[in-house]
Design an enzyme around this catalytic site. Sequence first.
Site, PDB file in Angstrom:
ATOM      1  N   GLU A 172     -18.099   4.758  82.362  1.00 34.24           N
ATOM      2  CA  GLU A 172     -16.791   5.623  81.638  1.00 34.24           C
ATOM      3  C   GLU A 172     -15.610   5.635  82.375  1.00 34.24           C
ATOM      4  O   GLU A 172     -15.123   6.631  82.986  1.00 34.24           O
ATOM      5  CB  GLU A 172     -17.313   6.907  81.507  1.00 34.24           C
ATOM      6  CG  GLU A 172     -18.305   7.195  80.419  1.00 34.24           C
ATOM      7  CD  GLU A 172     -18.767   8.630  79.766  1.00 34.24           C
ATOM      8  OE1 GLU A 172     -17.867   9.374  80.191  1.00 34.24           O
ATOM      9  OE2 GLU A 172     -19.672   8.835  79.175  1.00 34.24           O
ATOM     10  N   GLU A 360     -26.067   6.262  77.165  1.00 28.41           N
ATOM     11  CA  GLU A 360     -26.206   7.619  77.292  1.00 28.41           C
ATOM     12  C   GLU A 360     -26.174   8.393  75.916  1.00 28.41           C
ATOM     13  O   GLU A 360     -25.270   8.014  75.097  1.00 28.41           O
ATOM     14  CB  GLU A 360     -25.160   8.274  78.335  1.00 28.41           C
ATOM     15  CG  GLU A 360     -25.326   8.033  79.856  1.00 28.41           C
ATOM     16  CD  GLU A 360     -23.849   8.765  80.562  1.00 28.41           C
ATOM     17  OE1 GLU A 360     -23.473   9.715  80.113  1.00 28.41           O
ATOM     18  OE2 GLU A 360     -23.959   8.285  81.646  1.00 28.41           O
TER      19      GLU A 360
END
Length: 453
Positions: A172, A360
Amino acid sequence: GPKNDTATKRAFPPGFVWGTATAAYQVEGAVKADGRGQSIWDAYTHTPGKVADGSNGDMADDDYHRYPEDIALMRSLGAGGYRFSVAWPRIFPNGGGRPNPKGVDFYKRLVDALHEAGIEPYCTLYHWDLPEALQRKGGWQNRDTAKAFADYAGYMAGQLDGRVQHFMTMNEISTFIGNGYGGTTMAPGLGLKGQALAQARHHALLGHGLAVQAIRAATGAKTKVGSAEGIDAPMPAYDAPEHVVAARKAALEENAGYLTAMHTGRYTDLYLKTLGADAPKFTPEEMRIIGSKTDFQGLNVYTGNYYIAADNERGYEAVPFPSSYPRMQSSWIQFAPDAMYWGPKLMAEALGISDIYITENGTSSTAAPDAEGRVLDIDRVMFLRQYLGELQRGIAHGAPVRGYFLWSLLDNFEWSRGYSERFGITWVDFATQKRTPKLSAMFYRDVIASNAV
Ligand code: PNW
């Protein structure tokens, strides 16, 4: 009759990878063990006022010492994969120079124990714990950090070559740049604006691209390289062709500073136009590196945004969530199972991605032990069941998703929320380090066993 009570379950493809995910600083603890250096998260959490409950990752889940027990938990789930991250300051305590063999050994032991349990390791090389020594030289604002990251990534991948087949460069970029460099709610908490922020983002992308090349150079041909990027998944407000087209355009433009640059090797015209004088400075060679070909894309999917077609330069418009729309304990997680149908599908279509892993997905929950010590986290079960149902539907309609990693195996250190938001399917009593599987762990075990939801 009773035998058919579960016959309507929706099946996933054979060979689909089911796993769980964690990150080094959130679970390991042992921050001074075996020569580990300081990271920006040690510095940030030990600055008063930064973390909601005043906590830090000094102990976290003590997974550095308890990883055999945590692997046993994975085994009882029947999971076939585990996504973990390597703490850069364990490998190069000062960011570069001489590697620390004791840090390297920890990850070799971890990976070997996973293989013994029949669990395939998926390794992230950067989940936000930048060596503090590099932050003192400007961190991601300094172009040299991209080179230092690639040196570390290549070295570590070489050390794990033959034991790990899937590497992710970074987790991220959007979040650590957005909240840590643009904002102040994550380390290093700089609150940058304008060109400085765009340039830091560009250097992180460059670090990713250089690392892809370094990992390839250090490992065998079978090694697969990608990244794990966060998306607010684009979703059409409803399934009408014009809104699907709008959401696909949003997939490209809303991710222009991250996934679109990484998969096309260019910044979109609208991205550069919108930034204007704040646009990053870059060379064609840097863009070629940023666009280095990867083997798969990891997507962290928690929530999404709805779009409708619009008669403007972008061709789309976001539909804001009314304040009454359901959300989970973490206020940023709008309940949006559609994100799991549309997100992977539209990202794959817009960017020509052939292999996706959901690296995720999950949610926080306030569910806590009842009088009998059970944690009946029905909100998480319903969340996962709905999202997985949409994932199954997306795969059936052609979304190229090969595996799914639930965030998270354990309650852990949730960044600036400390221990106040629990994402685990396993309850952790942080005073005793006792682990107790929640109802959601039973649910996930059942999903894995039946390869269906
Ligand atoms: C991801 N937001 O972070 C991270 O990869 C994990 O380390 C983290 O624990 C997990 O999701 C749950 O939060 C995010 O505010 C943190 O939009 C915050 C946001 C998004 C992702």
